[in-house]
Scaffold this active site. Structure first.
Site, short mmCIF file in Angstrom:
data_model
loop_
_atom_site.label_atom_id
_atom_site.label_comp_id
_atom_site.label_asym_id
_atom_site.label_seq_id
_atom_site.Cartn_x
_atom_site.Cartn_y
_atom_site.Cartn_z
N GLY A 53 -4.16 9.14 5.95
CA GLY A 53 -3.92 10.19 5.05
C GLY A 53 -4.17 9.79 3.72
N GLY B 236 -1.10 7.14 11.08
CA GLY B 236 -1.09 5.62 11.90
C GLY B 236 -1.92 6.14 13.19
N LYS C 157 -4.41 -2.99 2.69
CA LYS C 157 -4.39 -4.44 3.59
C LYS C 157 -4.53 -3.98 4.87
CE LYS C 157 0.24 -4.25 3.94
NZ LYS C 157 1.37 -3.90 4.71
N ARG D 49 -1.91 20.00 6.42
CA ARG D 49 -1.36 19.23 8.02
C ARG D 49 -0.96 21.09 7.96
NH1 ARG D 49 1.04 13.92 7.51
NH2 ARG D 49 -0.14 12.92 8.20
P1 ADP Z 1 -5.18 5.17 4.22
O1 ADP Z 1 -4.16 6.20 4.28
O2 ADP Z 1 -6.27 6.25 4.39
O3 ADP Z 1 -5.57 4.39 5.97
P2 ADP Z 1 -5.02 2.62 2.60
O4 ADP Z 1 -3.43 3.21 3.50
O5 ADP Z 1 -5.60 1.92 3.56
O6 ADP Z 1 -6.05 4.40 3.31
O7 ADP Z 1 -5.60 2.70 2.13
C1 ADP Z 1 -5.48 3.26 0.44
C2 ADP Z 1 -4.97 3.23 -0.70
O8 ADP Z 1 -6.07 2.23 -0.95
C3 ADP Z 1 -5.56 3.61 -2.09
O9 ADP Z 1 -3.95 4.01 -2.71
C4 ADP Z 1 -6.09 2.67 -2.84
O10 ADP Z 1 -6.09 2.78 -3.79
C5 ADP Z 1 -5.90 1.45 -2.35
N1 ADP Z 1 -7.38 0.23 -2.48
C6 ADP Z 1 -8.48 0.55 -2.29
N2 ADP Z 1 -8.99 0.01 -2.41
C7 ADP Z 1 -8.60 -1.26 -3.59
C8 ADP Z 1 -8.76 -2.73 -4.72
N3 ADP Z 1 -9.74 -2.59 -4.64
N4 ADP Z 1 -7.53 -2.93 -4.54
C9 ADP Z 1 -6.08 -2.21 -4.26
N5 ADP Z 1 -6.48 -1.36 -3.65
C10 ADP Z 1 -7.17 -0.44 -3.49
#
Ligand code: ADP
Ligand code: MG
Length: 403
Positions: free
Chosen positions: A360, A384, A202, A37
């Site tokens: 992120g 976000g 999520k 960033r």
């Molecule tokens: P971003 O920040 O790129 O939008 P998210 O915050 O939605 O991504 O999700 C990232 C997290 O999802 C990571 O910390 C990763 O460990 C978790 N994750 C990915 N796959 C799984 C899974 N099968 N079970 C639990 N956590 C998961």
């Protein structure tokens, strides 16, 4: 629908320009672990300096809740910025106090002043309009113009994002202009096939994007923790994998809508199931209809997409001309569950067309796995903000710049 740009500021020589950046970088014991960033802010700052301006930079870092907290000081970020810019960068230990006012008044053309963390002052994120306006008027004292370049915060109605832009002449910086241009290309006149890849933990965070993008895309590939709510909705047993039971109905609705719209929702055919949520857990690859049939029974957790799925996803990604990816395919922080994310990142790097990584954790994941920014068309600095943009929401920090 056109952002005001830097060019509209005219002659910059001798002017003091205030810029909002997003220096909310990950820190570990005070050490910056990913300076993406900060690097992303350089082009605009350099442009302003080259025009002969004195530049005052402001940002937040973390969530210090309106009180000074040395753990969230911008001092280490200021030092990194100075190394990257190779010009004198001064640091004010407050934002609108006597130190900042004195240093801003003394700032010379070609010099940079970084203010302390904006969120040390409760007015920055106050829900009271008048308090934010008051803080913005103090931040903009003595400056000729305001440049908004913190893309990661443009979805926030905060003093340094929204009210500052109302207080003095304001324009979008180069990063905000690039980010919005790339994201706009993901919703209009997209080159097909257009594939969206979603993962992460999520499902509730991503439903808005699915809803808004579904009519635009050809294929939606789903992995990560969120996929298990989809698999559950389709009647599979998912063991102890992540699940959001209150989203099962919406997920079913999207699956039906996708069929009506002719969109392929592509789910894994195999997953990596672990005995526990741990880096050294026992693991086994299973088909999705056998998640509870392993030695771990119903306590097994799906922590990554399987190798067959990785290959299918990679093929669909590489044959697309537009790809947007948000959310890791597995718990990439643990090497045993990083292969799906690696396969997707690798496929994105081969796309002949526009490939965009948003989020992120996704951006951190691709860098941690050894990929470079140049391997992709664009890595968004805003998690976000990019999702809300793609959900079609109005973003206060863009609207105030003419969007
Ligand atoms: P971003 O920040 O790129 O939008 P998210 O915050 O939605 O991504 O999700 C990232 C997290 O999802 C990571 O910390 C990763 O460990 C978790 N994750 C990915 N796959 C799984 C899974 N099968 N079970 C639990 N956590 C998961
Ligand atoms: Mg995240």
């Amino acid at each position: 629908m056109a952002l005001r740009t830097l060019e509209t500021l005219g002659e910059l020589g001798g002017k003091t320009i205030l810029i909002r950046c997003d220096f909310n970088v990950p820190l570990s014991d005070g050490v910056i672990t990913d300076d993406g960033r900060i690097r992303a802010s350089l082009p605009t700052i350099q442009r302003l300096l080259a025009g002969g301006a004195a530049v005052v930079v402001m940002s937040h870092l973390g969530r210090p809740d309106g009180v000074p907290d040395t753990r969230y000081s911008l001092a280490p970020i200021t030092q990194r910025l100075g190394e990257l810019l190779e010009v004198p960068v001064h640091f004010a230990s407050d934002t609108v106090g006597p130190v900042a006012h004195g240093m801003r008044a003394a700032l010379k053309p070609g010099e940079v002043l970084v203010l302390e963390n904006l969120r040390f002052d409760p007015r920055e994120t106050s829900t009271v309009d008048a308090e934010r306006a008051e803080f913005a008027s103090l931040l903009t004292l003595g400056v000729a113009a305001f440049v908004s370049d913190g893309f990661g915060v443009v979805h926030r109605k905060q003093a340094s994002v929204f009210e500052a832009a109302l207080t003095v002449p304001s324009v979008a910086g180069l990063l905000v202009a690039t980010e919005t241009d790339v994201l706009r290309r993901l919703t209009t006149d997209t080159q097909r096939p257009y594939t969206v890849v979603l993962g992460g933990s999520k499902v509730s965070d991503k439903l808005g994007v699915i809803e808004h993008l579904l009519p635009h895309v050809d294929r939606l590939l789903i992995g990560g923790g969120m996929v298990f709510t989809f698999l559950k909705a389709m009647g599979y047993n998912i063991g102890a994998s992540l699940c959001e039971p209150d989203r099962l109905e919406s997920v079913k609705t999207y699956l039906n809508r996708a069929t009506e719209l002719g969109v392929d929702i592509v789910l894994p055919t195999d997953v990596v199931v672990a005995s526990t949520f741990a880096a050294d857990a026992e693991t086994v690859v299973t088909r999705i209809d056998e998640i509870e049939a392993t030695a771990f029974g119903a306590s097994g957790l799906g922590l990554d997409i399987g190798p067959e799925t990785s290959a299918i996803f990679a093929g669909l990604i590489e044959s697309s001309h537009t790809v947007f990816w948000n959310g890791p395919m597995g718990v990439f922080e643990m090497p045993a569950f990083a292969e799906g994310t690696r396969a997707v990142a690798n496929a994105l790097s081969k796309v002949n067309g526009l490939s965009v990584v948003g989020g992120g954790d996704s951006a951190a994941a691709v860098r941690a796995l050894g990929f470079h920014d140049a391997d992709f068309g664009h890595i968004s600095t805003g998690g976000g903000a990019s999702l809300e943009f793609l959900e079609g929401k109005s973003l206060p920090g863009l609207e105030v710049l003419g969007w």
